[in-house]
Design a protein around this motif. Structure first.
Motif, mmCIF file in Angstrom:
data_model
loop_
_atom_site.group_PDB
_atom_site.id
_atom_site.type_symbol
_atom_site.label_atom_id
_atom_site.label_comp_id
_atom_site.label_asym_id
_atom_site.label_seq_id
_atom_site.Cartn_x
_atom_site.Cartn_y
_atom_site.Cartn_z
ATOM 1 N N VAL A 244 -6.544 44.386 29.758
ATOM 2 C CA VAL A 244 -5.273 45.047 29.452
ATOM 3 C C VAL A 244 -4.393 44.158 28.569
ATOM 4 O O VAL A 244 -3.758 44.637 27.630
ATOM 5 N N GLY A 245 -4.355 42.852 28.866
ATOM 6 C CA GLY A 245 -3.510 41.954 28.093
ATOM 7 C C GLY A 245 -3.922 41.857 26.638
ATOM 8 O O GLY A 245 -3.087 41.945 25.728
ATOM 9 N N SER A 246 -5.221 41.703 26.389
ATOM 10 C CA SER A 246 -5.692 41.629 25.001
ATOM 11 C C SER A 246 -5.496 42.966 24.298
ATOM 12 O O SER A 246 -5.135 43.021 23.117
ATOM 13 N N GLY A 247 -5.725 44.071 25.027
ATOM 14 C CA GLY A 247 -5.518 45.393 24.435
ATOM 15 C C GLY A 247 -4.073 45.635 24.082
ATOM 16 O O GLY A 247 -3.760 46.236 23.047
ATOM 17 N N SER A 248 -3.145 45.171 24.938
ATOM 18 C CA SER A 248 -1.725 45.320 24.655
ATOM 19 C C SER A 248 -1.332 44.554 23.400
ATOM 20 O O SER A 248 -0.619 45.078 22.534
ATOM 21 N N LEU A 249 -1.802 43.321 23.286
ATOM 22 C CA LEU A 249 -1.502 42.512 22.099
ATOM 23 C C LEU A 249 -2.000 43.205 20.836
ATOM 24 O O LEU A 249 -1.271 43.328 19.843
ATOM 25 N N PHE A 250 -3.242 43.646 20.866
ATOM 26 C CA PHE A 250 -3.846 44.219 19.665
ATOM 27 C C PHE A 250 -3.265 45.587 19.326
ATOM 28 O O PHE A 250 -2.849 45.839 18.182
ATOM 29 N N ALA A 251 -3.233 46.491 20.308
ATOM 30 C CA ALA A 251 -2.864 47.877 20.033
ATOM 31 C C ALA A 251 -1.417 48.000 19.571
ATOM 32 O O ALA A 251 -1.124 48.642 18.549
ATOM 33 N N TRP A 252 -0.489 47.410 20.335
ATOM 34 C CA TRP A 252 0.915 47.567 19.984
ATOM 35 C C TRP A 252 1.259 46.875 18.668
ATOM 36 O O TRP A 252 2.014 47.409 17.845
ATOM 37 N N SER A 253 0.712 45.689 18.452
ATOM 38 C CA SER A 253 1.046 44.980 17.216
ATOM 39 C C SER A 253 0.354 45.606 16.004
ATOM 40 O O SER A 253 0.910 45.606 14.909
ATOM 41 N N ALA A 254 -0.852 46.145 16.197
ATOM 42 C CA ALA A 254 -1.510 46.849 15.094
ATOM 43 C C ALA A 254 -0.736 48.112 14.717
ATOM 44 O O ALA A 254 -0.778 48.558 13.558
ATOM 45 N N TRP A 255 -0.017 48.698 15.684
ATOM 46 C CA TRP A 255 0.832 49.860 15.418
ATOM 47 C C TRP A 255 2.147 49.451 14.771
ATOM 48 O O TRP A 255 2.635 50.093 13.841
ATOM 49 N N LYS A 256 2.739 48.345 15.252
ATOM 50 C CA LYS A 256 4.043 47.915 14.753
ATOM 51 C C LYS A 256 3.961 47.295 13.364
ATOM 52 O O LYS A 256 4.917 47.415 12.578
ATOM 53 N N LEU A 257 2.866 46.627 13.048
ATOM 54 C CA LEU A 257 2.757 45.939 11.758
ATOM 55 C C LEU A 257 2.989 46.868 10.559
ATOM 56 O O LEU A 257 3.838 46.573 9.710
ATOM 57 N N PRO A 258 2.242 47.975 10.431
ATOM 58 C CA PRO A 258 2.482 48.842 9.266
ATOM 59 C C PRO A 258 3.874 49.457 9.250
ATOM 60 O O PRO A 258 4.457 49.649 8.180
ATOM 61 N N LEU A 259 4.424 49.773 10.444
ATOM 62 C CA LEU A 259 5.781 50.329 10.481
ATOM 63 C C LEU A 259 6.795 49.317 9.966
ATOM 64 O O LEU A 259 7.701 49.663 9.182
ATOM 65 N N LEU A 260 6.651 48.056 10.382
ATOM 66 C CA LEU A 260 7.572 47.019 9.913
ATOM 67 C C LEU A 260 7.383 46.730 8.425
ATOM 68 O O LEU A 260 8.344 46.433 7.715
ATOM 69 N N LEU A 261 6.148 46.827 7.950
ATOM 70 C CA LEU A 261 5.903 46.634 6.515
ATOM 71 C C LEU A 261 6.581 47.728 5.698
ATOM 72 O O LEU A 261 7.153 47.461 4.630
ATOM 73 N N ILE A 262 6.527 48.961 6.209
ATOM 74 C CA ILE A 262 7.209 50.064 5.516
ATOM 75 C C ILE A 262 8.708 49.809 5.479
ATOM 76 O O ILE A 262 9.367 50.003 4.444
ATOM 77 N N VAL A 263 9.264 49.358 6.608
ATOM 78 C CA VAL A 263 10.692 49.060 6.659
ATOM 79 C C VAL A 263 11.038 47.936 5.695
ATOM 80 O O VAL A 263 12.049 47.986 4.978
ATOM 81 N N ALA A 264 10.198 46.910 5.653
ATOM 82 C CA ALA A 264 10.464 45.766 4.790
ATOM 83 C C ALA A 264 10.421 46.144 3.315
ATOM 84 O O ALA A 264 11.207 45.628 2.503
ATOM 85 N N MET A 265 9.528 47.065 2.945
ATOM 86 C CA MET A 265 9.370 47.418 1.533
ATOM 87 C C MET A 265 10.296 48.557 1.115
ATOM 88 O O MET A 265 10.881 48.519 0.031
ATOM 89 N N ALA A 266 10.428 49.577 1.972
ATOM 90 C CA ALA A 266 11.199 50.765 1.588
ATOM 91 C C ALA A 266 12.664 50.687 1.979
ATOM 92 O O ALA A 266 13.502 51.383 1.402
ATOM 93 N N ARG A 267 12.996 49.847 2.983
ATOM 94 C CA ARG A 267 14.373 49.739 3.469
ATOM 95 C C ARG A 267 14.993 51.118 3.707
ATOM 96 O O ARG A 267 16.040 51.455 3.131
ATOM 97 N N PRO A 268 14.381 51.967 4.568
ATOM 98 C CA PRO A 268 14.918 53.316 4.799
ATOM 99 C C PRO A 268 16.296 53.251 5.445
ATOM 100 O O PRO A 268 16.581 52.382 6.273
ATOM 101 N N ALA A 269 17.140 54.187 5.057
ATOM 102 C CA ALA A 269 18.504 54.227 5.592
ATOM 103 C C ALA A 269 18.475 54.534 7.087
ATOM 104 O O ALA A 269 17.711 55.378 7.547
#
Length: 330
Positions: free
Chosen positions: A256-281
């Protein structure tokens, strides 16, 4: 059929049933926004809204298929690596955040509908686009799927790889060197400690303190706990110490611990990259984006390294022979 297996089978059917409202709601959001009868989520354009919800529809469909695979006979014929991968990611997403989901479900039932924690596309209780009943059903889907996986996945794994859960940590020779889990352990400890520090109110690395809220504190605490718990479990399995500890304990926490690290961060990474590049209002994460991106990248690498160590660990002896056998989870 033993009692634990019966419970696991019922939980698998319950998980599939619980996630069905989430799937139907997401489909209705996509169709309704395309034909103009339902509003688009605040801060989204039509294309982004449809794309994001289409992704979560796919995730929900995979989740339902996974739940059924854990109980139906055809699930035993699917390649073990595929079922293990989906179970690992699904457990990491939902089982690890069950406390948060349960709190959110109670809040929704009281009229304070929480956001879409997994999909990231739902509104809060003040969003007129999300009726209270939809918020309640979404939270019910998350909680039901999480609870179902928590019972169904171990039951399935025990049926398919019974030797993996038998015996104790020190049984038989090790298949990996004690240092093999170092990358995963160190990579898990770093983000785990930072998330716990932020959950305790720490401000180092926080760029926008005013954007912090209760959900963020609770999620940070949950992620931090599972990152550290998974790190300790993997280190225990790699070192085979303490030798008399039942194997299922570190195996469960490592899974569960390794799955939590991988799954949540693999989901958050692209979302944060979009925020960093697009700076949505209207979208302002409280964390410094560079720090957050580095932590989630570290967590993805750590989670992958942890599960590699876990499945390569020699986990059992042949009954009646005492000879170690490299039973793997995938």
């Amino acid at each position: 059929m033993e009692r634990w297996d019966r419970v696991g089978r019922k939980a698998a059917y319950g998980a599939a049933l619980a996630l069905s409202p989430y799937l139907l709601i997401k489909v209705s959001w996509v169709i309704g926004s395309l034909v103009g009868v339902l509003p688009i989520g605040e801060g989204f354009g039509l294309a982004a809204w449809v794309a994001l919800n289409t992704v979560t529809i796919g995730m929900a469909a995979i989740g339902i298929a996974l739940a059924l695979a854990l109980v139906r006979p055809w699930g035993m014929r699917i390649p073990g690596a595929l079922v293990a991968l989906c179970s690992w990611v699904g457990s990491g997403f939902l089982v690890s955040v069950l406390p948060f989901l349960l709190v959110g479900a109670l809040r929704s039932a009281g009229g304070d509908a929480g956001g879409d924690a997994v999909g990231g596309a739902g509104g809060g209780g003040d969003d007129p686009a999300l009726p209270v009943w939809e918020g309640v059903l979404l939270e019910f889907s998350f909680v039901g799927m999480g609870l179902g996986l928590a019972l169904a996945v171990p039951a399935y794994l025990r049926r398919r790889w019974p030797d993996a859960f038998a015996g104790r940590v020190g049984d038989g020779p090790r298949a990996v060197a004690p240092w093999a889990g170092v990358v995963g352990v160190v990579g898990g400890v770093i983000p785990g400690l930072v998330w716990l520090y932020w959950a305790a109110g720490g401000t180092l690395g926080i760029a926008h303190p005013a954007e912090r809220n209760t959900d963020g504190y609770v999620l940070g605490a949950v992620w931090g706990f599972w990152a550290l718990a998974g790190s300790v479990a993997i280190w225990t399995m790699a070192r085979a110490r303490p030798a008399r500890l039942p194997r299922w304990i570190p195996l469960t926490f490592g899974w569960v611990g390794s799955g939590s690290l991988f799954a949540w961060s693999a989901w958050k990474l692209p979302l944060l990259l979009i925020v960093a590049m697009a700076r949505p209002a209207g979208v302002t994460p409280p964390e410094d984006l560079t720090v957050a991106l580095a932590l989630h990248l570290c967590a993805v690498v750590a989670g992958a390294a942890m599960i590699r160590t876990l499945v390569r660990t020699r986990v059992g002896t042949r009954v009646g022979t005492g000879v170690g056998t490299p039973t793997r989870l995938a």
